[in-house]
Design an enzyme around this catalytic site. Structure first.
Site: not given
Ligand code: UD1
Ligand code: CA
Length: 456
Positions: A227, A16
């Site tokens: 995001n 995003r």
């Molecule tokens: C996540 C939460 C959501 C919460 C929100 C708060 C989950 C499934 N969802 O959603 O409940 O309300 O954050 O901001 O946890 N990341 C990894 N590896 C991956 C996926 C993500 O390292 O495979 C890291 C990303 O770099 C990021 C963080 O985890 O720093 C959060 O990931 P993101 O995809 O932004 O999650 P949200 O959709 O925002």
């Molecule tokens: Ca996030």
């Protein structure tokens, strides 16, 4: 006390954000988001900090080179639960705190209250939640009729009814390590995104009959996830407001603070006034009773007391008490300005020590030099330091007067108390107390003009 491992998730792509740069490297208050999170992890006294990297991992590791942090690699980004599992080499026992690399606004105060809440109530797993007027995009906290925590549902998986829930999951959680490992092993990816969600761990713990804590914070800004660029701009504004609030409460005046930018590493002494349009960055330390600005930028510099910097840029330099810089001066790296000096308009200084009470008032280049005390460098003096291949040193001893438009061809030395006539090009050393004149003598041709007009 339990051993505390903090896992920071920073492997995601950040679609995003629409950027070549990994999301967690976008800057808030001049520093990549993930650096703020690593600092916080170390502030709460984690026994070890592990950053999970994947997308753009070389860049993320490089950005954290100077920090106390270990790295775990998540080769493919299969979700936040999978990301935590990628760090399983580090999570064998004790407590595991999970922070998100895209949530840089969390304060030490809130995080330490959360950890204390988790410990005091002997929860197996706890999360931070908050209430958002517009909760879209976030996971929602589903509670039962008694208000007890049931589970988290991601926005994309939520029913219309669940979407109306305003209590959101911050993503920040703390867990008993053994339970976390078991829960992660049991995660399924049967959801809209086909990902292994960390959020499902809480439901697993609850269904296994162990207590889950939800710490509802009223500082909802702090848990904001960044995001996209809109959120980044909002985060910047919030983070700057927090930094400037602290600075003002410590006795510093910020005039029109919304126009001023200050990084969190900057220190400023009491009764200093920072005027509009001023930017203070890096390891900058500023004394008391200074006036900085308007429109100045100071980077990685040490400034003592009662110094003025007006409409100027100062980089990796030092300025001693009561000196005045600008308007429109440029201090490049390794400029060391003494006490009570004046560095005036359109003066550039680089790699040069300047002694106390010395004046460089206008239109002068002072590069690669050692200038003594009480020296006057007139308008348009140039330290000719570069011969096209090498840089050379200009030395000027105490009480020297250098006339306007003088070129000092380095290497060259001017002895104590010497004078240099305006317009000189000095190629040889000048002895103490001498007057050096190095220019053509003036010739006046009398009545020249009359003859010229007649002959035309
Ligand atoms: C996540 C939460 C959501 C919460 C929100 C708060 C989950 C499934 N969802 O959603 O409940 O309300 O954050 O901001 O946890 N990341 C990894 N590896 C991956 C996926 C993500 O390292 O495979 C890291 C990303 O770099 C990021 C963080 O985890 O720093 C959060 O990931 P993101 O995809 O932004 O999650 P949200 O959709 O925002
Ligand atoms: Ca996030």
């Amino acid at each position: 006390m339990n051993r505390l491992t903090t896992v920071i998730l920073a492997a995601g792509y950040g679609k995003r954000m629409k950027s070549e740069l990994p999301k967690v490297l976008h800057k808030v208050s001049g520093e990549p988001m993930v650096r703020h999170v690593v600092d916080l992890a170390n502030e709460v006294e984690s026994d070890q900090v592990v950053c999970v990297v994947g997308h753009g991992k070389e860049l993320v590791e490089k950005a954290l080179m100077d920090k106390k942090v270990n790295f775990a690699i998540q080769e493919v980004q299969l979700g936040t639960g999978h990301a935590v599992k990628s760090a399983s080499d580090y999570i064998k026992e004790g407590e595991v705190l999970v922070l998100f690399g895209d949530a840089p606004l969390l304060s030490y105060k809130t995080l330490s209250e959360f950890i204390a809440f988790h410990r005091a109530n002997h929860y197996t797993a706890s999360l931070i939640s908050t209430l958002f007027e517009d909760p879209s995009g976030y996971g929602r906290i589903v509670r039962d009729a008694q208000g007890d925590f049931l589970r988290i549902v991601e926005h994309k998986d939520a029913t219309a009814e669940e979407l109306s829930i305003k209590e959101i999951n911050s993503g920040i959680g703390i867990f008993e390590a053994e339970v976390l490992i078991k829960a992660l092993d049991s995660l399924k990816n049967d959801n809209k995104q086909g990902e292994y969600y960390l959020t499902d761990v809480f439901e697993w713990v609850k269904l296994s009959g162990m207590p889950v804590g939800a710490f509802v914070t009223s500082d909802s800004y702090e848990v904001m996830g960044i995001n996209d660029r809109m959120a980044l701009a909002e985060a910047e504004k919030y983070h700057q407001t927090q930094i400037k609030k602290q600075i003002m409460l410590s006795g510093v005046t910020l005039v029109m603070p919304e126009t001023i930018f200050i990084e969190k590493s900057v220190q400023i002494g009491q009764d200093t006034i920072v005027e509009p349009g001023t930017i203070l960055r890096g390891a900058t330390q500023i004394g008391s009773q200074c006036v900085l600005g308007p429109n100045s930028e100071i980077i990685d510099s040490k400034i003592q007391n009662k110094v003025k910097v007006m409409h100027s840029k100062v980089t990796e330099s030092s300025i001693d008490d009561a000196s005045a810089i600008g308007p429109f001066a440029y201090l490049r790296p390794k400029s060391r300005i003494g006490k009570n000096c004046k560095i005036g308009d359109f003066v550039e200084v680089k790699n040069c020590e300047i002694g106390d009470d010395t004046k460089v008032s206008h239109l002068t280049y002072v590069g690669d030099g050692v200038v003594g005390k009480n020296v006057n460098l007139g308008c348009g003096v140039v330290f000719v330091n570069y011969d096209g291949a090498k840089k050379h040193l200009t030395e000027i001893e105490d009480n020297v007067f250098v006339g306007c438009n003088t070129n000092l061809i380095a290497p060259v030395k001017v002895g104590k108390g010497a004078y240099i006539a305006a317009g000189s090009t000095i190629t040889d050393d000048v002895p103490e107390n001498a007057l050096a004149i190095a220019r053509e003598r003036q010739v006046n041709k009398t009545n020249w003009s009359n003859k010229y007009q007649k002959n035309k």
